[in-house]
Scaffold this active site. Structure first.
Site, mmCIF file in Angstrom:
data_model
loop_
_atom_site.group_PDB
_atom_site.id
_atom_site.type_symbol
_atom_site.label_atom_id
_atom_site.label_comp_id
_atom_site.label_asym_id
_atom_site.label_seq_id
_atom_site.Cartn_x
_atom_site.Cartn_y
_atom_site.Cartn_z
ATOM 1 C CG HIS A 518 2.115 5.600 8.148
ATOM 2 N ND1 HIS A 518 2.993 5.445 6.887
ATOM 3 C CD2 HIS A 518 3.086 6.180 8.843
ATOM 4 C CE1 HIS A 518 3.825 5.890 6.903
ATOM 5 N NE2 HIS A 518 4.142 6.395 8.005
ATOM 6 C CG ASP A 522 5.256 4.058 2.418
ATOM 7 O OD1 ASP A 522 4.890 3.631 3.457
ATOM 8 O OD2 ASP A 522 5.783 3.326 1.690
#
Length: 545
Positions: A518, A522
């Site tokens: 992450h 995204d």
């Protein structure tokens, strides 16, 4: 003690080298890492340093001669040892062969057989040591040239190492479990026949560092292994993998009672699972009572796992491969904030296509038509469209890779390995199928090179082989994402036609899980990638010939 100097391997594709110049002569002092000789290969010229300090006592291969890698080319002794007499030089065109022994007056047959050193090979330019995990031959046994002799484990790959020559394994210098540097002599192979009567016995295999240092271990003369019947018997050599031994411990089984169908009677995973399912063969009176083996109402597991002795605790050291896997998994979880997204994909179109084309595909291309090349092709298409999923975070910058190097996780009986399909974006469907099958097959037979298990940019892992619903895999660093393929099942699914009418149909459904870092990916990009993967798989319209 003399130290052998060998022709080094200067790269994975280089198998021989020519000695162009000796920088020292017999009798001269040489320091560790001091240039000793120069070699020339088809890719590089290089100076080769001395592996140890001492006196160059013998040059076995002279200037102008070309030899294969790992050939012993010279010997260095310690400072106090007396050097051997200088050898006359050979010409570049002279065939390399051992000098004939001086003729004996009458007993030519009693001359000692020639010996060959077996060394720890260099499995890659960045690999400097290896662990001997298993000897496949015992001292005194005959071995053929290129026959697997021992198994090693490095920080990149496990491999079976073949014998360099045919002969009798006369000495094992490094026992199982020991880690040594490349080019270390680990064993000695003698002549092509066993020692004559009255000759000294060869050194037995050692089983501990103390034994490796010189302790002798003798076998009782009255305990030769009895001939084993087809179903296996106590007393025969037990050959098995760590996984098989673990299953045996968990179920309190005696491996010697399990018929082995592998090479030279090796007990395989299939053998022990079959034994658990069907129970021991009831062929002799000494087997389990007939009522037990003939009663179908008794679960097979209960028959096979009936405890003969009380359970005991055991501490088993991690294998080298398992220790490396453990280290890298912890590092990955500490490095990347993992997020997972799961999509269910309708694989009915591909399942029907595969069923219809599998025989013709195998006949035409020489490889089975599995689901993996379909998934690999779809993953490449999605990675092309969303290259952030194929990227890596390097020094606080996003590195977009020029190629898609697909890692294909392969489950082994002794661990997990990830061979790499390089430049997958340039390969056809058939090329992907062939390459994946080749890499997986060589991974299971320990024939991969270190260069084939590094440099991946995105990994596929197929836990569906074991029937799971879905998994949440750990990212293979330094990648940023990994795709897990779960089990395929037929399910009732609501289908809606163009006019909005709903029907229920039986479809082949499969979960796909994307694990991603992450820090640079995204959730929206991860989902777009998965939607593209789903679109390609569900609407498959690509040629597979």
């Amino acid at each position: 003690m003399p130290t052998d100097v060998v022709m080094p391997q200067m790269g994975e594709s280089i198998f021989e080298g020519t000695i162009t110049k000796w920088l020292k002569q017999p009798g001269e002092r040489v320091e560790k890492d001091e240039p000793l000789f120069e070699i020339s290969t088809d890719k590089v010229d290089a100076e080769i340093p001395a592996p140890v300090a001492g006196t160059l006592s013998e040059i076995k291969i002279h200037e102008g001669a070309t030899v294969t890698v790992n050939t012993v080319v010279a010997t260095i002794t310690d400072s106090g040892a007396e050097p051997a007499a200088p050898q006359p030089k050979q010409s570049a065109t002279e065939k390399i062969a051992p000098k004939p022994a001086p003729q004996a007056p009458a007993k030519a047959a009693s001359a000692p057989p020639q010996v060959a050193d077996v060394i720890m090979p260099q499995m890659g330019e960045s690999i400097f040591e290896g662990t001997i995990t298993k000897w496949l031959k015992k001292v005194g046994e005959r071995v053929e040239k290129d026959e697997p002799l021992f198994e090693i484990s490095t920080d990149k790959v496990d491999a079976e190492i073949p014998a360099p020559v045919a002969g009798i394994l006369t000495e094992i210098r490094i026992p199982e479990g020991e880690t040594v540097q490349v080019n270390t002599v680990v064993a000695v192979i003698g002549g092509t026949t066993a020692a004559p009567a009255g000759a000294p016995e060869p050194k037995p295999a050692v089983s501990s560092p103390a034994a490796a240092a010189g302790a002798r271990v003798t076998e009782p003369a009255t305990a030769p292994p009895a001939p084993a019947p087809a179903a296996g018997a106590n007393g025969r050599p037990i050959r098995s993998s760590p996984l098989v031994r673990r299953i045996a411990r968990e179920h309190n089984l005696d491996i010697s009672q399990i018929p082995g169908t592998g090479s030279e009677g090796r007990v395989t995973k299939d053998d022990i699972l079959r034994f658990l399912k069907e129970g021991p063969p009831a062929k002799t009176a000494s087997s389990a009572p007939q009522a037990q083996s003939a009663a179908p109402q008794v679960p097979p597991q209960a028959r096979a796992a009936a405890p003969q002795t009380p359970l005991s605790s055991e501490v088993v050291p991690l294998t080298r491969m398992r220790a490396i896997i453990a280290q890298r998994m912890v590092e990955s979880k500490h490095t990347s904030p993992h997020v997972h997204t799961v999509y269910k994909v309708d694989m009915t179109r591909i399942a029907r296509l595969r069923e219809r084309m599998r025989d013709a595909f195998e006949q035409r291309n020489g490889v089975k038509l599995t689901y993996m090349p379909f998934v690999a092709t779809a993953a490449v298409a999605a990675l092309r469209k969303y290259p952030i999923v194929n990227a890596s975070l390097v020094d606080n910058s996003i590195h977009y890779h020029a190629n898609i190097n697909l890692g294909i996780a392969v489950a082994l009986e002794w661990g997990l390995i990830v061979p790499v399909v390089r430049q997958a974006e340039q390969r056809s469907f058939v090329d992907l199928a062939r390459t994946i099958a080749d890499l997986a097959g060589r991974a299971r037979t320990k024939k991969l090179t270190p260069d084939e298990v590094g440099g991946s940019t995105f990994t596929l892992t197929n836990s569906g082989l074991f029937g799971d619903e879905f998994s949440t895999p750990i990212i293979n660093q330094p990648e940023s994402a990994i795709l897990c393929i779960s089990g395929m099942n037929k399910e009732p699914v609501v289908l809606t036609d163009a006019e909005g009418n709903d029907t229920i149909a039986i479809r082949s459904m499969q979960h796909y899980t994307l694990g991603f870092d992450h820090r640079i990916i995204d959730g929206a990009d991860a989902c777009r990638f998965m939607l593209e993967l789903k679109r390609v798989l569900e609407g498959w319209d690509l040629a597979i010939a």
